[in-house]
Design a protein around this motif. Structure first.
Motif, PDB file in Angstrom:
ATOM      1  N   SER A  88       0.683  -1.150   0.079  1.00 50.80           N
ATOM      2  CA  SER A  88       0.082   0.103  -0.177  1.00 50.80           C
ATOM      3  C   SER A  88       0.863   1.212   0.048  1.00 50.80           C
ATOM      4  O   SER A  88       0.207   2.269  -0.267  1.00 50.80           O
ATOM      5  CB  SER A  88      -0.794   0.158   1.198  1.00 50.80           C
ATOM      6  OG  SER A  88      -0.267   0.009   2.255  1.00 50.80           O
ATOM      7  N   PHE A  89       2.101   1.148   0.350  1.00 49.30           N
ATOM      8  CA  PHE A  89       3.015   2.229   0.465  1.00 49.30           C
ATOM      9  C   PHE A  89       3.607   2.647  -1.243  1.00 49.30           C
ATOM     10  O   PHE A  89       3.631   2.108  -1.929  1.00 49.30           O
ATOM     11  CB  PHE A  89       4.227   2.022   1.082  1.00 49.30           C
ATOM     12  CG  PHE A  89       4.013   2.165   2.736  1.00 49.30           C
ATOM     13  CD1 PHE A  89       4.737   3.188   3.202  1.00 49.30           C
ATOM     14  CD2 PHE A  89       3.369   1.133   3.250  1.00 49.30           C
ATOM     15  CE1 PHE A  89       4.612   3.227   4.615  1.00 49.30           C
ATOM     16  CE2 PHE A  89       3.171   1.302   4.733  1.00 49.30           C
ATOM     17  CZ  PHE A  89       3.750   2.369   5.432  1.00 49.30           C
ATOM     18  N   THR A  90       3.327   3.981  -1.480  1.00 46.56           N
ATOM     19  CA  THR A  90       3.613   4.455  -2.644  1.00 46.56           C
ATOM     20  C   THR A  90       4.688   5.651  -2.358  1.00 46.56           C
ATOM     21  O   THR A  90       4.917   6.389  -1.401  1.00 46.56           O
ATOM     22  CB  THR A  90       2.666   4.997  -3.470  1.00 46.56           C
ATOM     23  OG1 THR A  90       1.946   6.132  -2.587  1.00 46.56           O
ATOM     24  CG2 THR A  90       1.499   3.992  -3.685  1.00 46.56           C
ATOM     25  N   GLU A  91       5.662   5.827  -3.326  1.00 45.59           N
ATOM     26  CA  GLU A  91       6.685   6.747  -3.472  1.00 45.59           C
ATOM     27  C   GLU A  91       5.995   8.099  -3.278  1.00 45.59           C
ATOM     28  O   GLU A  91       4.995   8.747  -3.562  1.00 45.59           O
ATOM     29  CB  GLU A  91       7.245   7.026  -4.841  1.00 45.59           C
ATOM     30  CG  GLU A  91       8.698   7.739  -4.803  1.00 45.59           C
ATOM     31  CD  GLU A  91       9.443   7.762  -6.126  1.00 45.59           C
ATOM     32  OE1 GLU A  91      10.116   8.614  -6.208  1.00 45.59           O
ATOM     33  OE2 GLU A  91       9.354   6.669  -6.609  1.00 45.59           O
TER      34      GLU A  91
ATOM     35  N   THR B 249       1.956   6.007   3.004  1.00 43.87           N
ATOM     36  CA  THR B 249       0.212   5.500   2.742  1.00 43.87           C
ATOM     37  C   THR B 249      -0.659   6.234   3.821  1.00 43.87           C
ATOM     38  O   THR B 249      -0.182   6.530   4.857  1.00 43.87           O
ATOM     39  CB  THR B 249       0.180   3.954   3.039  1.00 43.87           C
ATOM     40  OG1 THR B 249      -1.166   3.517   2.668  1.00 43.87           O
ATOM     41  CG2 THR B 249       0.525   3.389   4.442  1.00 43.87           C
ATOM     42  N   ARG B 250      -1.639   6.473   3.460  1.00 43.93           N
ATOM     43  CA  ARG B 250      -2.971   7.052   4.149  1.00 43.93           C
ATOM     44  C   ARG B 250      -3.679   6.018   4.725  1.00 43.93           C
ATOM     45  O   ARG B 250      -4.185   5.048   4.054  1.00 43.93           O
ATOM     46  CB  ARG B 250      -3.398   8.239   3.484  1.00 43.93           C
ATOM     47  CG  ARG B 250      -4.230   9.188   4.351  1.00 43.93           C
ATOM     48  CD  ARG B 250      -4.672  10.266   3.582  1.00 43.93           C
ATOM     49  NE  ARG B 250      -5.355  11.246   4.622  1.00 43.93           N
ATOM     50  CZ  ARG B 250      -4.890  12.067   5.406  1.00 43.93           C
ATOM     51  NH1 ARG B 250      -3.555  12.241   5.557  1.00 43.93           N
ATOM     52  NH2 ARG B 250      -5.551  12.828   6.128  1.00 43.93           N
ATOM     53  N   VAL B 251      -3.875   6.097   6.257  1.00 45.35           N
ATOM     54  CA  VAL B 251      -4.557   4.874   7.005  1.00 45.35           C
ATOM     55  C   VAL B 251      -5.845   5.594   7.563  1.00 45.35           C
ATOM     56  O   VAL B 251      -5.539   6.560   8.394  1.00 45.35           O
ATOM     57  CB  VAL B 251      -3.842   4.330   7.738  1.00 45.35           C
ATOM     58  CG1 VAL B 251      -4.432   3.177   8.467  1.00 45.35           C
ATOM     59  CG2 VAL B 251      -2.455   3.663   7.101  1.00 45.35           C
ATOM     60  N   PRO B 252      -6.838   5.254   7.458  1.00 41.89           N
ATOM     61  CA  PRO B 252      -8.217   5.653   8.111  1.00 41.89           C
ATOM     62  C   PRO B 252      -8.140   5.275   9.613  1.00 41.89           C
ATOM     63  O   PRO B 252      -7.553   3.848   9.946  1.00 41.89           O
ATOM     64  CB  PRO B 252      -9.406   5.158   7.284  1.00 41.89           C
ATOM     65  CG  PRO B 252      -8.811   3.974   6.640  1.00 41.89           C
ATOM     66  CD  PRO B 252      -7.197   4.159   6.266  1.00 41.89           C
ATOM     67  N   MET B 253      -8.528   5.919  10.666  1.00 40.66           N
ATOM     68  CA  MET B 253      -8.500   5.335  11.892  1.00 40.66           C
ATOM     69  C   MET B 253      -9.929   5.421  12.471  1.00 40.66           C
ATOM     70  O   MET B 253     -10.604   6.454  12.053  1.00 40.66           O
ATOM     71  CB  MET B 253      -7.523   6.465  12.718  1.00 40.66           C
ATOM     72  CG  MET B 253      -5.831   6.424  12.179  1.00 40.66           C
ATOM     73  SD  MET B 253      -5.061   5.030  12.249  1.00 40.66           S
ATOM     74  CE  MET B 253      -5.092   4.874  14.214  1.00 40.66           C
ATOM     75  N   HIS B 254     -10.046   4.624  13.313  1.00 41.43           N
ATOM     76  CA  HIS B 254     -11.445   4.922  14.264  1.00 41.43           C
ATOM     77  C   HIS B 254     -11.299   4.313  15.662  1.00 41.43           C
ATOM     78  O   HIS B 254     -11.889   3.637  16.184  1.00 41.43           O
ATOM     79  CB  HIS B 254     -12.173   3.346  13.375  1.00 41.43           C
ATOM     80  CG  HIS B 254     -12.402   3.388  12.048  1.00 41.43           C
ATOM     81  ND1 HIS B 254     -13.070   4.346  11.245  1.00 41.43           N
ATOM     82  CD2 HIS B 254     -11.621   2.588  11.174  1.00 41.43           C
ATOM     83  CE1 HIS B 254     -12.593   4.198  10.013  1.00 41.43           C
ATOM     84  NE2 HIS B 254     -11.778   2.913   9.864  1.00 41.43           N
TER      85      HIS B 254
ATOM     86  N   SER C  48      -7.933  10.172   9.282  1.00 40.48           N
ATOM     87  CA  SER C  48      -6.587   9.318   8.690  1.00 40.48           C
ATOM     88  C   SER C  48      -5.339   9.962   9.074  1.00 40.48           C
ATOM     89  O   SER C  48      -5.119  11.172   9.481  1.00 40.48           O
ATOM     90  CB  SER C  48      -7.071   9.567   7.285  1.00 40.48           C
ATOM     91  OG  SER C  48      -8.032   9.111   6.883  1.00 40.48           O
ATOM     92  N   VAL C  49      -4.396   9.208   9.192  1.00 36.12           N
ATOM     93  CA  VAL C  49      -2.958   9.406   9.239  1.00 36.12           C
ATOM     94  C   VAL C  49      -2.067   9.087   8.138  1.00 36.12           C
ATOM     95  O   VAL C  49      -2.536   8.132   7.341  1.00 36.12           O
ATOM     96  CB  VAL C  49      -2.430   8.947  10.622  1.00 36.12           C
ATOM     97  CG1 VAL C  49      -2.962   9.365  11.745  1.00 36.12           C
ATOM     98  CG2 VAL C  49      -2.594   7.416  10.482  1.00 36.12           C
ATOM     99  N   ASP C  50      -1.157   9.644   7.670  1.00 34.12           N
ATOM    100  CA  ASP C  50       0.161   9.404   6.784  1.00 34.12           C
ATOM    101  C   ASP C  50       0.985   8.608   7.624  1.00 34.12           C
ATOM    102  O   ASP C  50       1.743   9.086   8.479  1.00 34.12           O
ATOM    103  CB  ASP C  50       0.593  10.589   6.148  1.00 34.12           C
ATOM    104  CG  ASP C  50      -0.446  11.295   5.127  1.00 34.12           C
ATOM    105  OD1 ASP C  50      -1.327  10.365   4.638  1.00 34.12           O
ATOM    106  OD2 ASP C  50      -0.258  12.429   4.568  1.00 34.12           O
ATOM    107  N   LEU C  51       1.587   7.539   7.252  1.00 39.72           N
ATOM    108  CA  LEU C  51       2.610   6.715   7.660  1.00 39.72           C
ATOM    109  C   LEU C  51       3.761   6.918   6.611  1.00 39.72           C
ATOM    110  O   LEU C  51       3.533   6.616   5.622  1.00 39.72           O
ATOM    111  CB  LEU C  51       2.235   5.366   7.935  1.00 39.72           C
ATOM    112  CG  LEU C  51       0.706   4.880   8.613  1.00 39.72           C
ATOM    113  CD1 LEU C  51       0.571   3.551   8.754  1.00 39.72           C
ATOM    114  CD2 LEU C  51       0.929   5.591   9.891  1.00 39.72           C
TER     115      LEU C  51
ATOM    116  N   SER D 256       7.805   6.442  10.409  1.00 37.86           N
ATOM    117  CA  SER D 256       6.855   6.871  11.643  1.00 37.86           C
ATOM    118  C   SER D 256       5.357   6.598  11.346  1.00 37.86           C
ATOM    119  O   SER D 256       4.796   6.458  10.312  1.00 37.86           O
ATOM    120  CB  SER D 256       7.029   8.615  11.119  1.00 37.86           C
ATOM    121  OG  SER D 256       8.174   9.191  11.284  1.00 37.86           O
ATOM    122  N   SER D 257       4.866   6.444  12.678  1.00 40.18           N
ATOM    123  CA  SER D 257       3.486   5.915  12.559  1.00 40.18           C
ATOM    124  C   SER D 257       2.915   6.485  14.048  1.00 40.18           C
ATOM    125  O   SER D 257       3.272   7.563  14.389  1.00 40.18           O
ATOM    126  CB  SER D 257       3.519   4.572  12.920  1.00 40.18           C
ATOM    127  OG  SER D 257       2.265   3.751  12.622  1.00 40.18           O
TER     128      SER D 257
END
Length: 216
Positions: free
Chosen positions: A81-84, A96-101, A108-111, A193-194
């Motif tokens: 899922s990670f892109t340049e 990658t951007r991850v939705p959080m709940h 959402s956060v950017d990892l 970073s996460s």
């Protein structure tokens, strides 16, 4: 955040990593499940060749960088899922951007993952020392910029079997619970970073990214 501990100014949903300028980066293709998962025996501090291909579920990316031993192309195996990422002078970074709940309001956060050359003059021991003044004991932050779970591992496998150092910490930064994972060998540093709610997933992905990493 690292190195040097100035006031942290991370946005409410985006993590930003400052990097040195690298020459180029790229990505490969996802491979099947036939990649070996056997940990290689540790070797010296010079970056060693990467394994033949990425483990299942990952994509091999690469970055041209000048290591302490000379110019190399470092390969890492990141989640597919990670892109340049580009911009702001960053040449080798993926995210990658991850939705959080985990709260009443979805967000959402950017990892982000980065590679940078740091040379022999900048060790993870130095970064560890820079973070120590902000370290607090226990699991409860003591206000903004609190550093928790600060752990330095020296002379351990980093990129594949290459011996180097690893450093991790949690930072309560401007109301955000963030985590940072670093690996360094031969003058090359990888930063991941996460966020705290994704600690287990991040640590598993970081270990997988490094397990068969090396030069290509």
């Amino acid at each position: 955040m690292p190195p040097s501990p100035p006031r942290r100014t991370l946005g409410t949903a985006v993590l930003v990593v400052a990097l040195g300028v690298l020459s180029s980066c790229g990505s490969g293709e996802e491979r099947g499940a036939d990649a070996t998962e056997t940990a290689p025996a540790p070797v010296g501090p010079t970056l060693q060749p990467a394994a033949a291909g990425p483990p299942a579920g990952t994509t091999r990316v690469s970055c041209d960088v000048t290591a302490a031993s000379g110019p190399v192309r470092l390969a890492l195996d990141l989640p597919s899922s990670f892109t340049e990422r580009r911009g702001q002078g960053v040449a080798c970074s993926w995210g990658t951007r991850v939705p959080m709940h985990d709260s009443d309001i979805d967000y959402s956060v950017d990892l982000l993952v980065s590679v940078e050359p740091v040379g022999a003059e900048s060790s993870l021991s130095d970064v560890h020392a820079q973070q120590q003044p902000y370290e607090v004991e226990g699991d409860t932050p003591d206000g903004d910029d609190s550093i928790l779970d600060l752990v330095l591992e020296e002379d351990v496998p980093t990129f594949g079997a290459t011996v180097g150092d690893r450093l991790s910490w949690r930072c309560y930064c401007d109301g955000q619970d963030l985590i940072t994972r670093l690996a360094q060998a031969d003058g090359v540093r990888v930063t991941w970073s996460s966020v705290v709610p994704l600690t287990a997933e991040t640590d598993a992905a970081f270990d997988l990214a490094l397990a068969e990493a090396g030069t290509v």
